[in-house]
Motif scaffolding. Sequence first.
Motif, mmCIF file in Angstrom:
data_model
loop_
_atom_site.group_PDB
_atom_site.id
_atom_site.type_symbol
_atom_site.label_atom_id
_atom_site.label_comp_id
_atom_site.label_asym_id
_atom_site.label_seq_id
_atom_site.Cartn_x
_atom_site.Cartn_y
_atom_site.Cartn_z
ATOM 1 N N ARG A 112 3.393 -7.481 -10.868
ATOM 2 C CA ARG A 112 2.992 -6.356 -12.178
ATOM 3 C C ARG A 112 2.943 -4.850 -11.491
ATOM 4 N NH1 ARG A 112 -2.280 -9.151 -14.711
ATOM 5 N NH2 ARG A 112 -1.492 -11.263 -14.940
ATOM 6 N N TRP A 113 2.542 -4.638 -10.247
ATOM 7 C CA TRP A 113 2.511 -3.480 -9.704
ATOM 8 C C TRP A 113 3.835 -2.655 -9.587
ATOM 9 C CZ3 TRP A 113 -1.941 -1.365 -10.961
ATOM 10 C CH2 TRP A 113 -3.125 -2.015 -10.654
ATOM 11 N N SER A 114 4.403 -3.612 -8.971
ATOM 12 C CA SER A 114 6.109 -2.931 -8.824
ATOM 13 C C SER A 114 6.796 -2.854 -10.148
ATOM 14 C CB SER A 114 6.947 -3.682 -7.918
ATOM 15 O OG SER A 114 6.284 -4.151 -6.611
ATOM 16 N N ALA A 115 6.361 -3.718 -11.196
ATOM 17 C CA ALA A 115 7.285 -3.482 -12.463
ATOM 18 C C ALA A 115 6.593 -2.236 -13.039
ATOM 19 C CB ALA A 115 6.803 -4.665 -13.249
ATOM 20 N N THR A 116 5.423 -2.087 -12.804
ATOM 21 C CA THR A 116 4.590 -1.001 -13.557
ATOM 22 C C THR A 116 5.204 0.313 -12.818
ATOM 23 O OG1 THR A 116 2.568 -2.049 -13.969
ATOM 24 C CG2 THR A 116 2.506 0.099 -14.157
ATOM 25 N N PHE B 14 1.424 8.978 -10.494
ATOM 26 C CA PHE B 14 1.569 7.523 -10.591
ATOM 27 C C PHE B 14 0.148 7.025 -10.277
ATOM 28 C CE2 PHE B 14 6.023 7.861 -9.086
ATOM 29 C CZ PHE B 14 6.721 6.938 -9.918
ATOM 30 N N ARG B 15 -0.653 7.509 -9.077
ATOM 31 C CA ARG B 15 -1.786 7.103 -9.310
ATOM 32 C C ARG B 15 -2.856 7.177 -10.428
ATOM 33 N NH1 ARG B 15 -6.583 8.946 -4.938
ATOM 34 N NH2 ARG B 15 -7.779 7.145 -5.225
ATOM 35 N N THR B 16 -2.967 8.333 -11.245
ATOM 36 C CA THR B 16 -3.671 8.599 -12.500
ATOM 37 C C THR B 16 -3.305 7.665 -13.437
ATOM 38 O OG1 THR B 16 -3.745 11.013 -11.721
ATOM 39 C CG2 THR B 16 -4.056 10.454 -14.070
ATOM 40 N N SER C 222 -5.326 2.194 -6.068
ATOM 41 C CA SER C 222 -5.695 2.623 -4.591
ATOM 42 C C SER C 222 -4.467 3.365 -4.080
ATOM 43 C CB SER C 222 -6.196 1.425 -3.821
ATOM 44 O OG SER C 222 -5.218 0.760 -3.352
ATOM 45 N N PRO C 223 -4.801 4.497 -3.042
ATOM 46 C CA PRO C 223 -3.503 5.068 -2.479
ATOM 47 C C PRO C 223 -2.999 4.154 -1.625
ATOM 48 C CG PRO C 223 -5.537 6.313 -2.577
ATOM 49 C CD PRO C 223 -5.974 4.948 -2.823
ATOM 50 N N THR C 224 -3.680 3.281 -0.772
ATOM 51 C CA THR C 224 -3.008 2.239 0.029
ATOM 52 C C THR C 224 -2.014 1.479 -0.684
ATOM 53 O OG1 THR C 224 -4.878 2.355 1.513
ATOM 54 C CG2 THR C 224 -3.372 0.617 1.755
ATOM 55 N N THR C 225 -2.368 0.532 -1.907
ATOM 56 C CA THR C 225 -1.422 0.155 -2.540
ATOM 57 C C THR C 225 -0.434 0.509 -3.124
ATOM 58 O OG1 THR C 225 -3.440 -1.264 -3.163
ATOM 59 C CG2 THR C 225 -1.446 -1.918 -4.476
ATOM 60 N N LEU C 226 -0.498 1.773 -3.810
ATOM 61 C CA LEU C 226 0.467 2.572 -4.502
ATOM 62 C C LEU C 226 1.398 2.953 -3.290
ATOM 63 C CD1 LEU C 226 1.781 3.808 -6.586
ATOM 64 C CD2 LEU C 226 0.242 5.846 -6.208
ATOM 65 N N THR C 227 0.939 3.487 -2.162
ATOM 66 C CA THR C 227 2.002 3.653 -0.938
ATOM 67 C C THR C 227 3.019 2.513 -0.772
ATOM 68 O OG1 THR C 227 0.425 5.434 -0.167
ATOM 69 C CG2 THR C 227 1.966 4.540 1.445
#
Length: 315
Positions: free
Chosen positions: A186-190, A205-207, A212-217
């Motif tokens: 889901r996160w990669s798809a989003t 992207f984060r907003t 979390s910054p770590t997961t998004l990075t």
Amino acid sequence: MTNEPIDSGQPAQHPVTATFDLLGDRLTLTILRHAFVNHTRRFNQWIERTGAPPAVLTARLAALVDAGVFVRTPQAAAPDRFDYLLTDLGMATWEILVSVWSWQREWTAEGALHPDLVHDACGHRGPPVLMCRGCGRTVTPRDTDVDLGDDALWRFASSGRRRARAPVAARTDMRFDEVMEAIGDRWSATVTGLALAGVRKFSAFRTAMNMSPTTLTERLSRLCDAQILRRSGDGAGREYRLTPRGRALFAIYAFLLSWSALAHPGAPEPGLRIRHRECGADLAPALRCRGCDARLERADVRFEPVPQAVLDRLA
């Protein structure tokens, strides 16, 4: 054949989430591909053609039955055994399969292992292009706007819990690893979907995702490693832009969203729409032949499997 809605007694999952959770899976795509290309309908045939462990294949087929993609019918000669037949809803996945096939064919080294798509009317072989069914024009990501409801992404990412999937060893004809980087969770798809919608900056992207910054990075780095995104700039000015390879995923997303609406007709508004600027309407995606410009329907095309001797040489 028709598909009946399944009443599980549980709260309805977000329709787009349910679609990506069901179809964003290597083995599921392979099951469907064999159903279309080889007319596979029996459990032992899928075992032979995919090499999947029986328990894993059983789980995937059960999920597809529950979703209304297959219907399970007793075999005439052996009522205790079953055929798995595509429903109308299952038949409607063909454009998703063609879009995944087209991306794999054009943007991965393994594309040569995939069956050839042939338009019977003109004989053209190869990937089609995306078009708007409403106005007939060819469509690219730059021709569209993505409308997101205020909580659409939160509802997509947090809806339900995806069931853990057992790892499956990849055969030469089912290595969807690279497209799975974009749609396999889901996160990669989003993140990929937001990039297709025009989001570029880390903070945006984060907003949008409340991640979390770590997961998004980590997700952004994976998509850069997969050459779906390209990182540029430093600090607050750092941007993540789609590569040509990443933009080519647009058709897959368009057809997944379209199929989601078909599969969940009574679901609440998902808050996620693709609007075609040329005609001003929500995009109704379709496929056009590159050879003769005709709009393609399922009965107009066929897949020609790669000869087994060629697969053996490339294995």
